[in-house]
Design an enzyme around this catalytic site. Sequence first.
Site: not given
Ligand code: PGA
Length: 250
Positions: A9-11, A95, A97, A167, A173, A213, A234-235
């Site tokens: 997930n590149w956000k 998600h 967010e 998640e 993050g 993470s 994510g990251g």
């Molecule tokens: P993260 O994000 O790996 O940066 O913790 C995961 C996500 O939000 O899908």
Amino acid sequence: MRQKIVAGNWKMHKNAEETEDLLNELIDKLPHDIEAQIIVAPTFVNLASAVDHLEFTNIGVAAQNMSQFESGAYTGEISADMLKSIGVNIVIIGHSERRAYFHETDFILSDKVTTALKNNMTVIFCFGEELKDRQNKQHFNVVENQLRDGLFHIKDKDWEQIVLAYEPVWAIGTGETASPEQAQEMHNFIRETVRHTFGSNVAEDVSILYGGSVKPENAKEIFSKPDVDGGLIGGAALKASDFAAIVNSI
Ligand code: PGA
């Protein structure tokens, strides 16, 4: 059939040029002969070029969100039909967010799921508790309610198009990861909750991803757990070598 899946997930990262660069690096570094499904989710404006770029690869493309509405006067929104028209058949819904910053409630998410399924899209449905829920020992309740209110209105046959992504918000993050045991405990609870309502076939076949993470250093141990079928990253998905290392840990 339950499938191993690693999705990135590149956000809100990577402009057009950076997207192309990362895609090229991924094509170079990701394994071509792996059984797991590999997915990347760039931003909306870069989806079409990602589909183009990845056409002859084993890497799928997902959107990070979509509208619950089919079309109409909804300024700024993107419909399922628009995504499908550029070759995107997978969408991330729910998600944390989106839930936290854009006020997407279980009610809205259940509509998004319905719209996605109606348009024959695969849904990666995200959910997970906040830190206070875990501290108050409410994490199982919270997760069960998110599933029941956002997803469990679907029919048995719809499950072929559903991937679950647990998640925990406190691990996204933050560098903080659920321990492999915590992940397994929750994934098992999720599978049993699905089994309770939809039966064993559905429960055994659904893929449940862990997100929060995940890094090259911890992926193997998390993925080794019996109810963890892959990850939503994510990251670490923004660095080709890290994402490739995670994919190779599946
Ligand atoms: P993260 O994000 O790996 O940066 O913790 C995961 C996500 O939000 O899908």
